[in-house]
Write a protein that holds these residues in place. Structure first.
Motif, mmCIF file in Angstrom:
data_model
loop_
_atom_site.group_PDB
_atom_site.id
_atom_site.type_symbol
_atom_site.label_atom_id
_atom_site.label_comp_id
_atom_site.label_asym_id
_atom_site.label_seq_id
_atom_site.Cartn_x
_atom_site.Cartn_y
_atom_site.Cartn_z
ATOM 1 N N GLN A 444 0.834 -1.207 0.000
ATOM 2 C CA GLN A 444 0.000 0.000 0.000
ATOM 3 C C GLN A 444 0.866 1.253 0.000
ATOM 4 O OE1 GLN A 444 -2.277 -0.665 3.572
ATOM 5 N NE2 GLN A 444 -3.952 -1.717 2.514
ATOM 6 N N LEU A 445 1.890 1.253 0.872
ATOM 7 C CA LEU A 445 2.777 2.414 0.992
ATOM 8 C C LEU A 445 3.560 2.642 -0.303
ATOM 9 C CD1 LEU A 445 4.078 4.612 2.771
ATOM 10 C CD2 LEU A 445 5.734 2.907 3.525
ATOM 11 N N ASN A 446 4.172 1.570 -0.824
ATOM 12 C CA ASN A 446 4.982 1.717 -2.037
ATOM 13 C C ASN A 446 4.140 2.126 -3.242
ATOM 14 O OD1 ASN A 446 7.183 1.046 -0.548
ATOM 15 N ND2 ASN A 446 7.638 -0.867 -1.586
ATOM 16 N N LYS A 447 2.918 1.616 -3.318
ATOM 17 C CA LYS A 447 2.033 2.005 -4.417
ATOM 18 C C LYS A 447 1.735 3.503 -4.348
ATOM 19 C CE LYS A 447 -2.236 0.541 -6.740
ATOM 20 N NZ LYS A 447 -2.965 1.818 -6.853
ATOM 21 N N ALA A 448 1.490 3.988 -3.130
ATOM 22 C CA ALA A 448 1.240 5.427 -2.960
ATOM 23 C C ALA A 448 2.470 6.244 -3.343
ATOM 24 C CB ALA A 448 0.840 5.712 -1.509
ATOM 25 N N VAL A 449 3.664 5.760 -2.973
ATOM 26 C CA VAL A 449 4.909 6.480 -3.273
ATOM 27 C C VAL A 449 5.138 6.576 -4.777
ATOM 28 C CG1 VAL A 449 7.429 6.342 -3.126
ATOM 29 C CG2 VAL A 449 6.053 5.991 -1.077
ATOM 30 N N VAL A 450 4.980 5.434 -5.501
ATOM 31 C CA VAL A 450 5.243 5.469 -6.945
ATOM 32 C C VAL A 450 4.221 6.331 -7.670
ATOM 33 C CG1 VAL A 450 6.453 3.264 -7.004
ATOM 34 C CG2 VAL A 450 3.997 3.296 -7.377
ATOM 35 N N GLU A 451 2.972 6.308 -7.201
ATOM 36 C CA GLU A 451 1.956 7.134 -7.846
ATOM 37 C C GLU A 451 2.207 8.608 -7.575
ATOM 38 O OE1 GLU A 451 -1.725 5.475 -6.525
ATOM 39 O OE2 GLU A 451 -1.627 3.777 -7.917
#
Length: 764
Positions: A444-451
């Motif tokens: 969840q965190l990494n998806k938010a970061v890349v977006e």
């Protein structure tokens, strides 16, 4: 999973396929053909084949029929004991079951089910797991069958009540990596893939435990110690099959009391303890099982691979990856075709930072089992760590093709794409992770970061286009890097750029390993309280050297405040930075005195204490024992090792120079201090390290770094002409804002704002 009957039929077909002379036995030539045929991707040497055959014919001597060789019952036993995977071998040979096979084997199954040849009702055999019918690990006494039958009824009743109340829950864990866990002594055990969560606080469970106590009393009241042992082992096995691990542990512990020299109860108690998260206790039980197996001669030798595997897994649970590697290696030596042992070895080597060796072990595991998704996943991670991203992507994709919901492969592939700057692909991987495991917070965190990164990149692109349209952009980046000769220091206390870069590297190593929280006096305590025998290196020099696995145990005591996963990271960093230098010959052994001396300067404690412990560690070495002075050559070698390890710019060239030294003069502690503090040939950088340790949490009000734009902590470096400020990291890397292009830069270091205020007042 195949039933016991179908497994036996498959083994029978394999046996018949290779019993070429139809004499009812597999001789050495026929066994050799079988081993090679079921492992088509493995290129066995003559020595390896002979070693495997020797082990089989030795371990299963009771099933060797003279010149005929290994009987069908013996081959069945090898599969029961986990020496191979029946389904995999059957498919690899392209065999098919004949319609009349089932009838042919009924009598064999019935005769081997119980030692007293008591007839077992079909419904009982269907209800009881395959282990109960196994001649080597199954039920021996008639009354034990009655206890098992009653226990199955109790569990069925408990399950029905909890299911009715909605208390018993299932959790399918197919998506996650298989740890290679040898949960039972034989690979044939029918373990449910679904996790069952029992509600243990209600009245139903309390009643179950009470009735279970009655069954245990029946087992204790048996006519002989052997029958009581059989009863408690059977109770434990049934409870374990139904994932009632706490209750199973009680039964296995009782069996340990009845027959302490038997391998099986220790092994299964260890399994229960591991599942319950009690890794240290699990390790102790596996060690007892290992001792019992080794003391029994050949009786339990075939269990050694599985004991070593589970002992390794328990050690990993404590964070002891290097120690785990030793046991996985032992398992692979005992059973060269044990693909899980090789996979686990590769994964543990990866955890220890030994990527090249990890790749080799994982490739061997894949040779043995090409469809092993977890091995492909870990091989990909190791390749990525070595910088081979193209092949890493291929291996991750193979793992995902084999198991589309493989969370580890999807998540780690997302991380690889993130590292490569392919943010859209990374986001897709994290989305797939969340489809399988919606609460995976890292995804969840990494998806938010890349977006977010994608959004920022898009805004920057729009800004550039706008500036270009107005003629206001010259394409400058966020910073420019200036060569070191143009960075000048103002004032005696200002750190030189290159020296600060080295200090920050050491400081980062301290943080990763947490050695800055380890009191240097603990090193002294280890030296005085633990007796390490003297050994001799290849050059004939006496040393107090120990294996890396033993050294890991010492580190665990020194860093006992760390959680297992954090300790793994610390060991990895120490292995890569220090042990790789001290063990350049890759012997697996390390000079303990030199290791302590290398650690001392970066542990916590006053500078005088750190230097004294380093000197004492050199005195503790056999070449300097029983004296108050150390050889000058040893002191010089130590300082060159220290510089090569902690000051990367000096590399290994300095170490090579010491090999020809023959200086036999001695140096006192006072003389050692002079050598140690020398800025060019010693470890004079320690004074700068102490300063950074003291101030790296200091804040500087509203001052932010002109390059990275973060609030400045630690020292602030102010450029005295243009008046911009840099943080320690950007200063050490030579970064300045592109708007300040000067022929020469003059920086002054402020450790706190009080110093800056004094300067300002003095200037006015």
């Amino acid at each position: 999973m195949a039933s016991r009957g179908s497994r036996s039929e498959k083994v029978k077909r394999i046996f018949q396929q290779f019993d070429l002379n139809r004499d009812g036995g597999l001789n050495r030539d026929e066994m050799k053909a079988l081993v090679i045929a079921v492992n088509p991707r493995v290129k066995f040497s003559v020595e390896q084949i002979n070693a495997i055959l020797d082990e089989v014919f030795k371990t299963y001597g009771e099933f060797i029929d003279g010149e005929k060789g290994l009987t069908y019952e013996g081959l069945l036993r090898t599969y029961d004991d986990g020496a191979g995977d029946v389904d995999r071998d059957f498919d690899a040979l392209g065999l098919e079951l004949r319609p009349d096979d089932a009838g042919e084997l009924v009598s064999a199954e019935a005769s081997s089910s119980i030692a007293d040849e008591r007839v077992v009702e079909p419904h009982k055999k269907q209800r009881t797991a395959a282990w109960a019918a196994s001649p080597n690990h199954g039920i021996v006494f008639d009354d034990t069958w009655k206890i098992v039958d009653d226990l199955e009824i109790l569990i069925k009743r408990l399950k029905a009540k909890q299911s009715k109340d909605g208390k018993s829950k299932g959790d399918n864990s197919d998506a996650y990596s298989d740890p290679g866990w040898s949960r039972e002594l034989g690979q044939s055990a029918e373990i449910s893939e679904k996790k069952i969560v029992w509600e243990e606080s209600g009245h139903d469970y309390a009643s179950f435990v009470k009735e279970l106590g009655v069954l245990r009393s029946r087992a204790d009241g048996a006519r002989s110690r052997e029958e009581a042992f059989d009863g408690h082992m059977a109770i434990g096995r049934v409870l374990y099959e139904h994932q009632l691990y706490k209750d199973a542990l009680v039964s296995f512990k009782r069996a340990c009391e009845l027959q302490p020299a038997d391998v099986r109860p220790h092994f299964r108690a260890g399994n229960c303890l591991y599942v319950l998260g009690r890794h240290r206790e699990a390790k102790e039980e596996f060690l007892l099982a290992l001792d019992a197996a080794e003391a029994s001669g050949t009786q339990w030798s075939y269990l050694l691979p599985q004991i070593h595997v589970n002992l390794g897994i328990a050690l990993e649970g404590e964070g002891m990856v290097i120690s785990a590697c030793e046991h996985y290696r032992e398992a692979a030596i005992h059973c060269p075709t044990h693909f899980r042992a090789l996979k686990l070895l590769g994964s543990a080597l990866f955890g220890a930072g030994e990527y090249k060796a990890a790749v080799k072990a994982l490739e061997e595991a894949i040779y043995l089992k090409n469809d092993y998704a977890d091995a492909h996943c870990d091989l990909a991670s190791a390749l990525h760590a070595m910088g081979d991203d193209d092949n890493a992507i291929k291996e991750f994709q193979k793992a995902i093709d084999l198991k589309p919901g493989h969370v580890d492969a999807l998540y780690n592939l997302g991380g690889l794409y993130m590292d490569m700057g392919r943010y859209q692909r990374a986001s897709e991987m994290y989305t797939r992770v969340l489809a399988v495991w919606p609460t995976h917070w890292r995804a969840q965190l990494n998806k938010a970061v890349v977006e977010l990164h994608d959004a920022i990149s898009h805004l920057k692109h729009l800004q550039k286009k706008k500036l270009k349209g107005n003629g206001g952009s010259n394409g400058e980046g966020a910073f420019v890097i200036i060569e070191a000769s143009k960075f000048k220091t103002v004032g005696e206390k200002t750190a030189v750029r290159q020296e600060l870069a080295n200090v920050l590297e050491i400081r980062a190593f301290q943080r990763i390993t947490r050695l800055n929280r380890c009191d240097v006096e603990l090193l002294k305590k280890e030296m005085t309280e633990n007796d390490v025998p003297t050994s001799y290196s290849g050059s004939g020099v006496p040393e107090k050297s120990i294996r890396k696995a033993s050294l890991e145990g010492i580190l665990r005591r020194l860093l006992n405040f760390l959680k297992p996963e954090t300790f793994v990271g610390a060991v990895k960093a120490i292995n890569q930075k220090i042990l790789s230098v001290l063990d350049e010959s890759e012997s697996g052994r390390v000079d303990l005195g030199m290791f302590f001396a290398i650690l001392a300067p970066i542990c916590s404690g006053s500078p005088d204490k750190r230097k004294k412990v380093a000197f004492d560690a050199l005195l503790w070495r056999p070449v300097n024992e029983d004296t108050t002075q150390v050889k000058k050559a040893d002191a010089m070698q130590y300082l060159k090792l220290l510089r090569a390890i902690y000051i990367p710019s000096h590399g290994m060239s300095e170490i090579l120079e010491i090999h020809g030294e023959t200086d036999v003069s001695m140096v006192s502690f006072a003389e050692f201090l002079v050598m140690f503090d020398d800025p060019d040939w010693g470890f004079g950088i320690m004074s700068s390290l102490l300063k950074v340790e003291a101030v790296d949490r200091n804040r500087h009000g509203n001052h932010i770094c002109a390059v990275c734009r973060y609030p400045i902590t630690g020292s602030r470096f102010k450029e005295m002409k243009s008046h911009f400020s840099l943080c320690s990291q950007c200063y050490s890397e030579g970064k300045v804002p592109p708007t300040f292009k000067l022929e020469e830069y003059g920086f002054k270091e402020y450790t706190n704002e009080g110093e800056a205020m004094k300067d300002k007042c003095g200037a006015s």
